[in-house]
Motif scaffolding. Structure first.
Motif, PDB file in Angstrom:
ATOM      1  N   TYR A  80      41.835  48.500  42.944  1.00 23.42           N
ATOM      2  CA  TYR A  80      42.853  48.554  41.902  1.00 23.42           C
ATOM      3  C   TYR A  80      43.443  47.165  41.720  1.00 23.42           C
ATOM      4  O   TYR A  80      43.061  46.210  42.431  1.00 23.42           O
ATOM      5  CB  TYR A  80      43.943  49.577  42.240  1.00 23.42           C
ATOM      6  CG  TYR A  80      44.548  49.445  43.618  1.00 23.42           C
ATOM      7  CD1 TYR A  80      45.690  48.680  43.837  1.00 23.42           C
ATOM      8  CD2 TYR A  80      44.000  50.120  44.705  1.00 23.42           C
ATOM      9  CE1 TYR A  80      46.252  48.565  45.091  1.00 23.42           C
ATOM     10  CE2 TYR A  80      44.560  50.020  45.974  1.00 23.42           C
ATOM     11  CZ  TYR A  80      45.688  49.245  46.164  1.00 23.42           C
ATOM     12  OH  TYR A  80      46.260  49.129  47.413  1.00 23.42           O
ATOM     13  N   PHE A  99      48.724  52.800  48.549  1.00 24.75           N
ATOM     14  CA  PHE A  99      49.583  51.664  48.206  1.00 24.75           C
ATOM     15  C   PHE A  99      51.057  52.007  48.438  1.00 24.75           C
ATOM     16  O   PHE A  99      51.569  53.011  47.945  1.00 24.75           O
ATOM     17  CB  PHE A  99      49.350  51.264  46.744  1.00 24.75           C
ATOM     18  CG  PHE A  99      50.165  50.087  46.284  1.00 24.75           C
ATOM     19  CD1 PHE A  99      50.029  48.845  46.889  1.00 24.75           C
ATOM     20  CD2 PHE A  99      51.084  50.217  45.251  1.00 24.75           C
ATOM     21  CE1 PHE A  99      50.778  47.753  46.475  1.00 24.75           C
ATOM     22  CE2 PHE A  99      51.828  49.133  44.818  1.00 24.75           C
ATOM     23  CZ  PHE A  99      51.674  47.896  45.435  1.00 24.75           C
ATOM     24  N   ASN A 146      51.644  45.460  52.523  1.00 25.74           N
ATOM     25  CA  ASN A 146      52.473  45.437  51.318  1.00 25.74           C
ATOM     26  C   ASN A 146      53.896  45.926  51.550  1.00 25.74           C
ATOM     27  O   ASN A 146      54.608  46.234  50.599  1.00 25.74           O
ATOM     28  CB  ASN A 146      51.803  46.274  50.221  1.00 25.74           C
ATOM     29  CG  ASN A 146      50.564  45.597  49.681  1.00 25.74           C
ATOM     30  OD1 ASN A 146      50.621  44.458  49.223  1.00 25.74           O
ATOM     31  ND2 ASN A 146      49.427  46.273  49.766  1.00 25.74           N
ATOM     32  N   ALA A 171      45.246  54.450  43.728  1.00 25.04           N
ATOM     33  CA  ALA A 171      45.772  53.735  44.903  1.00 25.04           C
ATOM     34  C   ALA A 171      46.700  54.650  45.697  1.00 25.04           C
ATOM     35  O   ALA A 171      47.916  54.461  45.723  1.00 25.04           O
ATOM     36  CB  ALA A 171      46.494  52.467  44.461  1.00 25.04           C
ATOM     37  N   GLN A 230      51.447  48.303  39.719  1.00 25.56           N
ATOM     38  CA  GLN A 230      50.076  48.520  40.204  1.00 25.56           C
ATOM     39  C   GLN A 230      49.334  49.373  39.187  1.00 25.56           C
ATOM     40  O   GLN A 230      49.856  50.385  38.702  1.00 25.56           O
ATOM     41  CB  GLN A 230      50.125  49.202  41.575  1.00 25.56           C
ATOM     42  CG  GLN A 230      48.767  49.610  42.133  1.00 25.56           C
ATOM     43  CD  GLN A 230      48.459  51.078  41.834  1.00 25.56           C
ATOM     44  OE1 GLN A 230      49.309  51.948  42.022  1.00 25.56           O
ATOM     45  NE2 GLN A 230      47.259  51.348  41.345  1.00 25.56           N
ATOM     46  N   ILE A 234      46.987  44.596  40.969  1.00 24.50           N
ATOM     47  CA  ILE A 234      48.435  44.440  41.124  1.00 24.50           C
ATOM     48  C   ILE A 234      48.896  43.246  40.305  1.00 24.50           C
ATOM     49  O   ILE A 234      48.229  42.205  40.263  1.00 24.50           O
ATOM     50  CB  ILE A 234      48.805  44.249  42.605  1.00 24.50           C
ATOM     51  CG1 ILE A 234      48.588  45.552  43.372  1.00 24.50           C
ATOM     52  CG2 ILE A 234      50.251  43.792  42.765  1.00 24.50           C
ATOM     53  CD1 ILE A 234      48.868  45.462  44.857  1.00 24.50           C
ATOM     54  N   TYR A 291      48.325  38.138  38.998  1.00 28.94           N
ATOM     55  CA  TYR A 291      47.437  39.301  39.026  1.00 28.94           C
ATOM     56  C   TYR A 291      46.375  39.097  40.103  1.00 28.94           C
ATOM     57  O   TYR A 291      45.815  38.009  40.234  1.00 28.94           O
ATOM     58  CB  TYR A 291      46.750  39.472  37.665  1.00 28.94           C
ATOM     59  CG  TYR A 291      47.699  39.581  36.503  1.00 28.94           C
ATOM     60  CD1 TYR A 291      48.136  40.826  36.044  1.00 28.94           C
ATOM     61  CD2 TYR A 291      48.186  38.439  35.858  1.00 28.94           C
ATOM     62  CE1 TYR A 291      49.029  40.923  34.976  1.00 28.94           C
ATOM     63  CE2 TYR A 291      49.058  38.528  34.789  1.00 28.94           C
ATOM     64  CZ  TYR A 291      49.490  39.768  34.362  1.00 28.94           C
ATOM     65  OH  TYR A 291      50.370  39.866  33.306  1.00 28.94           O
ATOM     66  N   TRP A 336      52.496  41.000  48.034  1.00 31.93           N
ATOM     67  CA  TRP A 336      52.845  40.785  46.628  1.00 31.93           C
ATOM     68  C   TRP A 336      54.105  39.933  46.482  1.00 31.93           C
ATOM     69  O   TRP A 336      54.247  39.191  45.510  1.00 31.93           O
ATOM     70  CB  TRP A 336      52.999  42.113  45.875  1.00 31.93           C
ATOM     71  CG  TRP A 336      53.802  43.167  46.572  1.00 31.93           C
ATOM     72  CD1 TRP A 336      53.337  44.164  47.365  1.00 31.93           C
ATOM     73  CD2 TRP A 336      55.232  43.324  46.535  1.00 31.93           C
ATOM     74  NE1 TRP A 336      54.375  44.946  47.843  1.00 31.93           N
ATOM     75  CE2 TRP A 336      55.541  44.461  47.343  1.00 31.93           C
ATOM     76  CE3 TRP A 336      56.260  42.651  45.912  1.00 31.93           C
ATOM     77  CZ2 TRP A 336      56.855  44.907  47.528  1.00 31.93           C
ATOM     78  CZ3 TRP A 336      57.569  43.092  46.096  1.00 31.93           C
ATOM     79  CH2 TRP A 336      57.852  44.198  46.900  1.00 31.93           C
ATOM     80  N   THR A 382      52.468  40.955  39.831  1.00 30.49           N
ATOM     81  CA  THR A 382      53.767  40.739  40.466  1.00 30.49           C
ATOM     82  C   THR A 382      54.364  39.418  39.998  1.00 30.49           C
ATOM     83  O   THR A 382      53.633  38.466  39.681  1.00 30.49           O
ATOM     84  CB  THR A 382      53.622  40.738  42.010  1.00 30.49           C
ATOM     85  OG1 THR A 382      54.884  40.483  42.614  1.00 30.49           O
ATOM     86  CG2 THR A 382      52.644  39.684  42.483  1.00 30.49           C
TER      87      THR A 382
END
Length: 1099
Positions: free
Chosen positions: A787, A745, A753, A742, A811, A789, A777, A763, A791
């Motif tokens: 990918y 990211f 983000n 990522a 991540q 994430i 998730y 997130w 949180t």
């Protein structure tokens, strides 16, 4: 007989074997208890991994430790909306003062100037500045003009010490009227600079002259179009038109009788479109075509006026292109119908309730229709009549002029396409007379618009929140104050300034509004001025384009849960109040629905047509915690290398003093706190909270570094991150940029983000709607890079209240998650299967099984097929998803998009000649040549040849003909689309799906302490024939003709502008126009027309 019996027995044996096979297929059983065990084990491992690498437990503990010294406050929406609206009112008020100073200066300069027909005067022409000729000398009107890039003006090269002049290509730049007006406007230069010094937040200031030139400050290098043409004419701009006239009701009457054939009809259509372009959302319009009967261009609008918003104007233009000539012109009935519409609108309190006018477009009137005017318009003459005589013939010019002059209108003769623009503009000057004579300097504010005239606007499309790329303009008319011209009501032009809406919306700080809160502005017509859900752009191929109706999006189309339009009505009326709405919101580009309860607070902005609204989400959105630490302690942690703050938020105002513009928000905040920049204006509460958050989150930096130093970070765990309500972020890159999947990211381009002026990070918004402490998730598909994430929200509690303090997460690569999952989701070969009812040992790696991790909105997080990741599970396996929906495990949420763009493959072109003969091709080419030559001759202003600095493409600015024009590939539409939400009360499910000759078993198990479910299905039973994919694709809402008509002509509640100037007793109505003398070889004209007609017959 015996043979037949044997054959029959064989058939029975085959059927028995086949039925046994089907039964075996149907009896394959996936043990739910095995799947449940996998889910439990994976839940524990997931939680251990995410808490370890994110540091969430440490952060929650640190927040727990400070609960005794923090205070949780419930935000008072009524107070906030008043404070923010007052700030907006003050800001807009300062812009109005700047514009007033410009108007006073322009009028004074004209008052003391005597017209000089021989004036010689050099000025800076913005298209010619810094241009050298072949000898290396500056061209005329193009001297040296220093330009420097300026951050305040989007890094454009500008000259803040000097304004300069832009002149449309079709306006002669050394005309005495132009030179005198430019000379007068030189006085504005000092006022421009003075205004900018008094209010450094000002952007563009300008003066649009009624003669056609445009003075802009700061000075810039104007870029012509690809043909070298400066098509921009300030008199066409909405700010000019609205400031120059009061609201108006317009009926356009166009003659489509047989005598209007050919070029006349082309000119007439261009005239209609040009008139439509002079109308705005405070105006009302209809278009009537007449021959031997009266025909409404849009039958739906019969007998009424419709708002002249962008949608309706463009709709009229499309219909006007389809007009065809036939029959004999009978004006009288069309004129009576037009008067009836206008009189009824006035009597019923509809329309603008201000100016009213009829625009008669014809090639001649055989009588003066005095009886019609006696019946409908005299003696008051409330309706002005403007007449446009089309073509070269002057036979009936006298009647056409008489009609205008006896109805307080204006007569013009339009013989070429080049004449249209200037002649149409005359009606605006007539309508402005009462206001000019009375010296009423009404300040106007425009609707939102996206100015693409300036060079680098398109580069901003990709870097800023869409709705905040828009701007509004404040403008004021400039009049001649000379007594000798008072009754003529001479409009000198319009002064104005642009206000980027991003700067306005910054006055409602994001941190106060919370994760799902927002602020917005609407106009007196209910149209969106600024709103985070306004999407003025759409993508066609790789290009970003403006939607045709981007600035006429109604509040009800964005806040569509306001079904009774109570919120909209209250705001349009300028009321102050609040109301609560349960809404279906969505995040992640509309894919993930949320149920929220929004509390709306609203009030009007005095001295503007705008209303301000603000949303706080009930629950966590209204609660905010406040902490306090010493500046010394906070500064130490604020300078950590892993820390950043929201670059688009205003912690300190760096745009007031030019010396501060070089600082980032973090640099400005630190310098202010250190006492190095005491003059900076900073948000004390936001800085206080940022310092507190920096101190509380500081241990995470040490924790993350310790993990790195001890080499305990597993490959595939790439980034840990956290964010707080104050816009503070900390980021730890566990993996280097070379090995990270990522790579994009949390980089500056990853707007979704990050904390922006428009929204909190995705997130963060997902975490606050989840149970604090439990990780959420979800998969990311960033242009093919996939990918995962995880949180979660962290909270603080005090005095029985709990507030969200922030969100923290990690991540991970898909390889990392897959490795963990596949290791768990299989039973070893020596498994004791004695007590298991079903397939044993069971393994997700087996070709007999398909296993998926699916999130709470139905998106696939893990699958054997990497291509499935990020896709909606209904697309991957429609049969299982359909069963889960039927069982109630996933619930459908209906969502709507009233700003959508739908594909339209239709062309406005005739396909009557699919394959043409060679002869036709030759003749078509010949016809093209002669018609273009004719168009050039008719359009070229011969008397300007001796003076013109430019040759204009004869087709520049024309509305192309019906056969040439291709309709946009996308058109505005309304769509409905589904979203899905997991019902967490349904923890598990299993069933059989009958799919023809096989039955498909599936087992679904909730993964505890997460938003995920584990789906295990039988792989060898294909149900795709019986169950299609379930797609999230939007579907266009089709309206029948009646509904579509009612929607188009519906008159929503609106607030009329306060001022109206439609009459003044001293107006000189005798100044009503006259024929324009244009010399052109009649022989050449006749020959060209003859050739064109012959070619028309041949083709």
């Amino acid at each position: 007989m015996q043979g037949r019996t044997l054959e029959f027995m064989k058939l029975l044996r085959i059927l028995a074997v086949f039925s046994l096979f089907v039964t075996v297929q149907a009896q394959m059983k996936i043990p739910p208890e095995t799947v449940q065990q996998w889910a439990s084990v994976f839940s524990v491992q997931l939680r251990e991994l995410t808490t370890k690498y994110s540091g969430s437990l440490l952060l929650q503990k640190k927040l727990k430790d400070v609960e005794s010294i923090i205070k949780i406050v419930e935000l008072d929406g009524d107070s906030l909306v008043k404070d923010y609206s007052d700030d907006i009112e003050s800001m807009l008020g300062s812009k109005m003062k700047s514009v007033k100073r410009l108007a006073e200066s322009a009028e004074d300069a004209d008052l003391y100037h005597d017209f000089n027909a021989t004036l010689q005067f050099d000025y800076y022409n913005s298209m010619l500045i810094n241009t050298l000729d072949e000898d290396g000398n500056y061209v005329a009107l193009g001297g040296e003009f220093p330009l420097e890039e300026n951050e305040h003006f989007n890094n454009m090269p500008v000259n803040t010490q000097q304004s300069n002049i832009q002149i449309p290509t079709n306006v002669y730049n050394k005309d005495p009227n132009i030179l005198n007006a430019i000379y007068n406007s030189e006085a504005l230069n000092d006022v421009f600079i003075s205004n900018f010094q008094k209010d450094p937040t000002l952007t563009w200031q300008y003066f649009g002259s009624s003669t056609g030139f445009f003075r802009i400050y700061p000075g810039i290098k104007w870029t012509p179009d690809s043909n070298g043409v400066a098509a921009f004419d300030c008199r066409n701009r909405n700010w000019y038109i609205q400031a120059a006239t009061s609201p108006k009701d317009i009926i356009i009457m166009v003659d489509i009788s047989g005598s209007m054939k050919g070029l006349k009809m082309t000119i007439a259509k261009h005239t209609i479109n040009t008139i439509l372009d002079t109308l705005g959302e405070n105006d009302f319009v209809n278009v009537i075509a007449y021959t031997d009967y009266v025909r409404y261009v849009e039958p739906c609008f019969r007998g009424t006026l419709v708002q002249a918003d962008l949608d309706n104007r463009e709709h009229f233009k499309v219909l006007v292109e389809d007009l065809h000539v036939k029959g004999e012109a009978k004006i009288k009935e069309a004129m009576k119908e037009s008067f009836r519409i206008l009189n009824e609108a006035r009597a019923n309190g509809q329309g603008s309730m201000c100016n009213q006018a009829i625009m008669l477009i014809t090639d001649g009137a055989m009588e003066d229709f005095e009886s019609v005017f006696e019946e409908f318009n005299w003696p008051e003459r409330r309706v002005r009549v403007f007449t446009y005589l089309i073509g070269r013939e002057m036979t009936f010019a006298q009647n056409t002029k008489w009609i205008a002059c006896n109805n307080k209108g204006y007569y013009t003769h339009i013989s070429t396409l080049a004449d249209v623009q200037e002649n149409v503009m005359e009606y605006l000057h007539v309508l402005s007379r009462p206001m000019v004579i009375n010296h009423d300097h009404d300040i106007i504010w425009t609707e939102a618009y996206m100015d693409t005239v300036l060079p680098n606007t398109k580069e901003l499309f990709a870097t800023k929140a869409q709705s905040l790329l828009l701007m509004t303009s404040v403008a004021m008319p400039v009049f001649s104050k000379k007594k000798e011209t008072l009754s003529h009501g001479i409009l000198l032009g319009v002064v104005g300034s642009d206000i980027p809406l991003m700067e306005v919306m910054k006055l409602a700080p994001r941190y106060m509004l919370g994760a799902h809160g927002y602020a917005f502005l609407i106009t007196n017509n209910g149209y969106i001025l600024a709103h985070p859900d306004l999407r003025p752009l759409y993508k066609e191929g790789k290009k970003l384009k403006m939607k045709p109706n981007y600035n006429s999006v109604d509040l009800s189309e964005v806040e569509w849960e306001d079904t009774e339009e109570l919120l909209r009505t209250a705001m349009v009326r300028g009321e102050t109040g609040s109301r609560s709405l349960s809404i279906r919101a969505s995040v992640d580009k509309g894919k993930r629905p949320l149920y929220l309860v929004n509390e709306y607070f609203y009030t009007n902005i005095d001295d503007t047509p705008f209303s301000f609204g603000m949303v706080l989400t009930k629950g966590q959105g209204k609660l905010m915690f406040v902490g306090n630490v010493s500046v010394e302690e906070g500064l130490h942690d604020l300078t950590s290398p892993d820390l950043s703050i929201a670059s688009e938020w205003t912690y300190c105002e760096t745009d007031i003093d030019p010396a501060h513009r070089k600082f980032t928000q973090l640099q400005a905040a630190i310098r202010y706190l250190l006492g190095k920049e005491p003059d900076l204006e900073c948000d004390e509460l936001l800085l206080q909270q940022t310092l507190f958050d920096a101190v509380v989150t500081a241990p995470l930096e040490a924790y993350w570094n310790a993990l790195m130093l001890n080499d305990r970070v597993e490959p595939g765990v790439e980034t840990a991150f956290l964010g707080t309500r104050a816009g503070l972020m900390r980021i730890m890159r566990y993996a280097g940029v070379e090995t990270r999947v990522a790579k994009n990211f949390l980089t500056p381009s990853d707007k979704l983000n990050l904390f922006t002026i428009d929204h909190f990070p995705l997130w963060y918004r997902l975490a606050v709607e989840n149970t604090p402490g439990n990780f959420y998730y979800y998969p990311i598909n960033d242009k093919g890079v996939k990918y995962a994430i995880a949180t979660t929200a962290v909270t603080v509690s005090s005095e029985g209240k709990t507030a969200v303090a922030g969100a923290i997460g990690v991540q991970m690569s898909l390889d990392f998650l897959e490795k963990r999952f596949w290791a768990i989701a299989k039973q070893p070969s020596d498994t004791d299967c004695s007590n298991i009812d079903g397939v044993c040992p069971l393994s997700c790696e087996s070709s007999d099984l398909n296993c998926f991790l699916v999130d709470n909105n139905g998106f696939t997080l893990l699958s054997k097929e990497r291509n499935d990741v990020g896709r909606f599970f209904g697309e991957v396996d429609g049969s299982v998803m359909a069963s889960l929906i039927k069982m109630g495990m996933f619930k459908k949420v209906s969502l709507f998009d009233y700003q959508a763009m739908c594909k339209n493959s239709h062309h406005h072109a005739s396909s009557a000649r699919p394959l043409l003969s060679p002869f036709y091709s030759i003749m078509a080419l010949t016809r093209w040549f002669f018609s273009n030559a004719l168009m050039f001759l008719l359009d070229f202003n011969l008397c300007g040849l001796w003076h013109s600095d430019y040759f204009v493409d004869a087709k520049a600015g024309y509305h192309t003909t019906h056969k040439q024009r291709k309709v946009e590939a996308y058109l505005p539409c309304d769509t409905a689309y589904p979203g899905f939400m997991y019902d967490s009360s349904v923890r598990e499910a299993n069933s059989l799906i009958k799919c023809g000759r096989c039955q498909k078993m599936f087992v679904v198990q909730q993964i505890p302490d997460s938003n995920l479910v584990l789906v295990v299905t039988q792989a060898d039973c294909d149900c795709s024939r019986q169950y299609g994919s379930i797609l999230l694709e939007p579907k266009e809402i089709k309206y029948n003709a009646t509904v579509k008509c009612n929607r188009m002509k519906s008159q929503k509640v609106r607030r009329r502008p306060q001022s109206c100037h439609s009459y003044h007793p001293k107006e000189n109505a005798k100044d009503c126009g006259g024929a324009v003398a244009i010399s052109l070889s009649s022989t050449l004209f006749s020959a060209s027309v003859l050739v064109s007609l012959i070619l028309n017959r041949w083709t």
